[in-house]
Design an enzyme around this catalytic site. Sequence first.
Site, short mmCIF file in Angstrom:
data_model
loop_
_atom_site.label_atom_id
_atom_site.label_comp_id
_atom_site.label_asym_id
_atom_site.label_seq_id
_atom_site.Cartn_x
_atom_site.Cartn_y
_atom_site.Cartn_z
N ASP A 8 8.91 16.67 20.30
CA ASP A 8 8.07 17.14 21.42
C ASP A 8 8.78 18.12 22.33
OD1 ASP A 8 5.87 15.63 20.67
OD2 ASP A 8 6.41 13.91 21.89
N LYS A 30 7.86 13.33 13.60
CA LYS A 30 6.46 13.51 13.99
C LYS A 30 6.24 14.92 14.53
CE LYS A 30 4.29 11.82 17.82
NZ LYS A 30 3.29 12.76 18.33
N ASP A 59 0.79 14.89 13.11
CA ASP A 59 -0.05 14.15 14.07
C ASP A 59 -1.12 15.10 14.65
OD1 ASP A 59 -0.97 12.37 15.99
OD2 ASP A 59 0.74 12.63 17.33
N LEU A 60 -2.14 15.37 13.84
CA LEU A 60 -3.19 16.32 14.29
C LEU A 60 -4.50 15.61 14.63
CD1 LEU A 60 -2.61 19.39 11.90
CD2 LEU A 60 -1.67 18.98 14.17
N LYS A 61 -4.59 14.32 14.41
CA LYS A 61 -5.78 13.52 14.80
C LYS A 61 -7.10 14.22 14.47
CE LYS A 61 -3.27 11.45 18.72
NZ LYS A 61 -2.05 12.30 18.74
N ASP A 64 -14.03 15.57 12.75
CA ASP A 64 -15.06 16.59 12.48
C ASP A 64 -16.06 15.97 11.52
OD1 ASP A 64 -16.39 19.15 12.00
OD2 ASP A 64 -14.55 20.08 12.73
N ILE A 65 -16.94 16.76 10.93
CA ILE A 65 -17.85 16.21 9.93
C ILE A 65 -17.04 15.88 8.67
CG2 ILE A 65 -19.92 17.35 10.84
CD1 ILE A 65 -19.61 19.42 8.57
N PRO A 66 -17.53 14.91 7.87
CA PRO A 66 -16.72 14.42 6.74
C PRO A 66 -16.20 15.53 5.81
CG PRO A 66 -18.55 12.95 7.10
CD PRO A 66 -18.76 14.11 8.05
N THR A 68 -15.64 18.72 6.32
CA THR A 68 -14.62 19.55 6.98
C THR A 68 -13.31 18.78 7.09
OG1 THR A 68 -16.37 20.66 8.19
CG2 THR A 68 -14.14 20.90 9.08
N THR A 118 -3.92 5.88 23.99
CA THR A 118 -3.30 5.00 25.01
C THR A 118 -3.48 5.52 26.43
OG1 THR A 118 -1.24 6.10 24.45
CG2 THR A 118 -1.53 3.88 23.59
N ARG A 178 10.22 1.89 24.08
CA ARG A 178 11.44 2.15 24.84
C ARG A 178 12.47 1.19 24.25
NH1 ARG A 178 9.16 5.91 25.13
NH2 ARG A 178 8.37 7.08 26.88
N GLN A 187 4.08 6.46 30.01
CA GLN A 187 3.49 5.44 29.13
C GLN A 187 3.14 4.20 29.94
OE1 GLN A 187 2.53 6.05 26.24
NE2 GLN A 187 3.96 7.26 25.04
N ARG A 208 11.04 10.67 23.99
CA ARG A 208 11.97 10.90 25.10
C ARG A 208 13.24 10.05 25.07
NH1 ARG A 208 7.05 11.03 29.23
NH2 ARG A 208 6.23 9.83 27.47
O1 C5P Z 1 8.35 10.34 24.57
P1 C5P Z 1 7.60 9.18 24.02
O2 C5P Z 1 8.47 8.21 23.27
O3 C5P Z 1 6.71 8.53 25.06
O4 C5P Z 1 6.65 9.87 22.94
C1 C5P Z 1 5.59 9.22 22.30
C2 C5P Z 1 4.93 10.17 21.35
O5 C5P Z 1 3.78 9.51 20.81
C3 C5P Z 1 4.42 11.46 21.97
O6 C5P Z 1 4.50 12.47 20.96
C4 C5P Z 1 2.97 11.17 22.28
O7 C5P Z 1 2.16 12.31 22.26
C5 C5P Z 1 2.60 10.26 21.10
N1 C5P Z 1 1.44 9.40 21.29
C6 C5P Z 1 1.35 8.49 22.34
N2 C5P Z 1 0.24 7.70 22.45
C7 C5P Z 1 -0.75 7.80 21.54
C8 C5P Z 1 -0.67 8.68 20.48
C9 C5P Z 1 0.46 9.48 20.38
O8 C5P Z 1 2.26 8.40 23.15
N3 C5P Z 1 -1.80 7.01 21.62
#
Ligand code: C5P
Length: 228
Positions: A8, A30, A59-61, A64-66, A68, A118, A178, A187, A208
Amino acid sequence: MELCVALDLPSAEENLALARSLKTYNIWMKVGFRAYIRDGKPFIEALKQINPDFKIFLDLKLYDIPNTMADAAEEIAKLGVDMFNIHASAGPVAMRTVMDRLSTYEKRPLVLAVTALTSFDDATFRMIYEKGIDEKAEQFAKMSYENGLDGVVCSTFESRAIKEATSDSFLTLCPGIRPFGEDAGDQQRVATLDIAAKEGVDFPVIGRPIYKDADPQAKVEKILTTMK
Ligand code: C5P
């Protein structure tokens, strides 16, 4: 458990420098919206050049329609990444269409579904989905399992219930880790590695606490030792 490091950082150079410092570990990387939109396929190739055994989670989540989504899933499979995700709320037809399309690939990527982002608080989540987060996350997980997906992205604190509602082998990938109780940042509900292990998390995603550490390589070493 298999460690997944969130790349990130603000530039490709910084993400690649982090990856280079971790090149002796066969861990997951990721790659999210920011990095992929900016740096694209060459970035994935650069990671694989640093260590061909790095596993890549794109991680592009998708949502869209099935048809696509299945087209996009096929392009992702051609990129040679090892895992990607879709939104569970795209529904069962989208899930089956994606999995059917990938079934022709000898080595297809793992497919996970995002249950609840989250960042939602329960009130906003209810406004959109008309159910509480825990109940809906479990329902989305069951839907994902029944329609052939490999697992879900969820909170550590939902991992155990999701496995009980589906299967022990249904994968859970959990951000908000963490490892040793570091600063939570933005978070909401964070878990240590010990808790993640108890809750049966398959992939702890850590950003992080690794890339903000003065010595990311030593931090990863410590994390991997703890995970053994
Ligand atoms: O820095 P940290 O450990 O909080 O990073 C968590 C990673 O997980 C980030 O890339 C964040 O975008 C991703 N993420 C998240 N919660 C989600 C989905 C993805 O924190 N529900």
